[in-house]
Design an enzyme around this catalytic site. Structure first.
Site, PDB file in Angstrom:
ATOM      1  N   GLY A 237       0.861  -1.176   0.000  1.00 11.69           N
ATOM      2  CA  GLY A 237       0.000   0.000   0.000  1.00 11.69           C
ATOM      3  C   GLY A 237       0.902   1.232   0.000  1.00 11.69           C
ATOM      4  O   GLY A 237       1.841   1.343   0.804  1.00 11.69           O
ATOM      5  N   ALA A 238       0.635   2.154  -0.937  1.00  9.82           N
ATOM      6  CA  ALA A 238       1.550   3.281  -1.168  1.00  9.82           C
ATOM      7  C   ALA A 238       1.922   4.058   0.099  1.00  9.82           C
ATOM      8  O   ALA A 238       3.117   4.235   0.387  1.00  9.82           O
ATOM      9  CB  ALA A 238       0.951   4.201  -2.229  1.00  9.82           C
TER      10      ALA A 238
ATOM     11  N   ASP B 141      -1.583   4.646  -6.382  1.00  8.42           N
ATOM     12  CA  ASP B 141      -0.153   4.593  -6.068  1.00  8.42           C
ATOM     13  C   ASP B 141       0.588   5.795  -6.630  1.00  8.42           C
ATOM     14  O   ASP B 141       1.721   6.065  -6.231  1.00  8.42           O
ATOM     15  CB  ASP B 141       0.433   3.295  -6.615  1.00  8.42           C
ATOM     16  CG  ASP B 141      -0.135   2.111  -5.855  1.00  8.42           C
ATOM     17  OD1 ASP B 141       0.493   1.681  -4.879  1.00  8.42           O
ATOM     18  OD2 ASP B 141      -1.244   1.667  -6.212  1.00  8.42           O
TER      19      ASP B 141
ATOM     20  N   ASN C  74      -3.157   2.697 -10.263  1.00  6.91           N
ATOM     21  CA  ASN C  74      -3.566   1.899  -9.106  1.00  6.91           C
ATOM     22  C   ASN C  74      -3.485   0.418  -9.484  1.00  6.91           C
ATOM     23  O   ASN C  74      -3.082   0.077 -10.596  1.00  6.91           O
ATOM     24  CB  ASN C  74      -4.994   2.270  -8.671  1.00  6.91           C
ATOM     25  CG  ASN C  74      -5.337   1.714  -7.297  1.00  6.91           C
ATOM     26  OD1 ASN C  74      -4.524   1.739  -6.371  1.00  6.91           O
ATOM     27  ND2 ASN C  74      -6.541   1.155  -7.175  1.00  6.91           N
TER      28      ASN C  74
END
Ligand code: MRU
Length: 365
Positions: free
Chosen positions: A53-54, A242, A252
């Site tokens: 997860g970014a 992202d 994403n």
């Protein structure tokens, strides 16, 4: 958010300065944590997706720099740590954002002051992420309230792809923050959760965290969303991202672009929730300029799950000898995005709106 009633973040600092984090590769069937003691551990945790997860990748990299300086606070040590961490995953821009923040915080300091300065900035990055996501939730809540007002007593049906939940951040999540806030406010919501092949972040992580918070949800195969939209069973789609470019293109998890196309074809609002560190003002054309991670074929050829007697096992689902490709992300052009839910409000996915909302980021490029 809470795990078994205990307020929990995805990453934290232990009393002895080591870093703790939830091992997301074991969810949903096992809840376990990892201890990150070195920059090499931090790099491994990002690359192997124990943390993912970014925003959480950014926070982990920030703590990784602090751990690196504990090992070697020299300029060479700093450069080595930066190079190791930046090479872990190519798509989420939060990684570079956090590493550049850490460099700015320690580069001009005396060696003996670097470790404390690094821990301080890393902690700030983590705390800021929590505040930002709470703000995203407050702005996104309005979208859910507006829909709820039009269908009193009936649930607002949201669709989300991948996991842009609290597990993908330090807390609250991005796409999930408005959902949690609506649920906590007593607004009936229901979430269609894309399983999100090949790593199933939706089925294994989003469903897990929504379940823990008591949010009604239904896990669906990735190809189901379009059908549900055609039958008016989706009021709004909200995903994370992202990397968002200066013109509003959204990168994403693979499959997001196809959801956006279906949403447009069925007049379903398609929103993307993001903290400002996820905006990359140095690129414009997302399809042409964003590096798309390709991961190992085993993520596609095998599935991991729990057997009837509770063992965790992986099985092969692709014939031996078949070629396999595994693109981890795709790009949704700005024209398919109804709006961006940021910590400073809901804005259009456009160059003007992004530059107006985050002028200090534009002037910095
Ligand atoms: O490969 P992952 O699990 O790191 O991909 C995560 C996503 O695509 C998320 O949607 C994105 O990072 C946003 S997280 C708030």
């Amino acid at each position: 958010m809470k795990v078994n009633g205990t307020p929990t973040r995805t990453i934290w600092v232990e009393a002895d300065g080591a870093v703790g984090a939830i091992d997301q590769t074991l969810l949903p069937h096992r809840y376990a944590t990892i201890r990150i003691e070195t920059v090499e551990h931090a790099a491994h945790a990002i690359k192997s997706m124990q943390v993912r997860g970014a925003p959480l990748i950014g926070a982990t990299a920030a703590y990784g720099m602090a751990l690196a300086l504990r090992q070697d606070a020299s300029d060479a040590g700093l450069e080595r740590a930066y190079a190791l961490l930046i090479a872990t995953r190519p798509t989420a821009i939060n990684l570079k954002w956090a590493l550049d923040e850490m460099m700015a915080a320690v580069r001009n300091r005396a060696r003996e002051d670097r470790v404390s300065a690094a821990y301080k900035r890393a902690q700030e990055i983590a705390d800021e992420d929590v505040e930002i996501n709470a703000a995203i939730g407050r702005h996104g809540l309005k979208l859910i309230e507006d829909i709820a007002a039009k269908k009193p007593g009936k649930p607002v049906n949201l669709l989300t792809h991948c996991n842009a939940g609290w597990l993908a951040t330090v807390d609250w999540g991005t796409a999930t923050s408005p959902i949690y806030q609506a649920h906590d406010k007593g607004i009936p919501v229901h979430v269609w959760v894309d399983e999100t092949r090949p790593r199933n972040q939706g089925a294994s992580l989003t469903a897990w965290e929504l379940g823990h918070h008591g949010v009604p949800h239904t896990v669906i195969a990735d190809n189901t969303g379009g059908h549900l939209m055609q039958h008016a069973q989706v009021d709004i789609a909200i995903t994370g991202t992202d990397r968002v470019t200066a013109q509003g293109d959204v990168c994403n998890k693979i499959g997001t672009y196809l959801k956006a196309l279906a949403a447009q074809d069925n007049n379903v609002p398609f929103y993307v929730a993001l903290p400002s560190p996820t905006i990359d003002f140095t690129v414009s054309d997302g399809v042409a300029e964003i590096p798309i991670e390709q991961r190992g074929p085993e993520e596609v050829t095998t599935m991991t799950g729990k057997t009837a007697d509770g063992r965790i096992e992986s099985v092969r689902i692709v014939p031996d000898g078949s070629a396999v490709a595994n693109y981890a992300f795709d790009v949704t052009p700005a024209r398919l995005v109804t709006g961006l839910i940021t910590e400073r409000g809901i804005i259009a996915a456009s160059r003007e709106a992004l530059a107006t909302a985050f002028p200090e980021r534009v002037s910095g490029t």
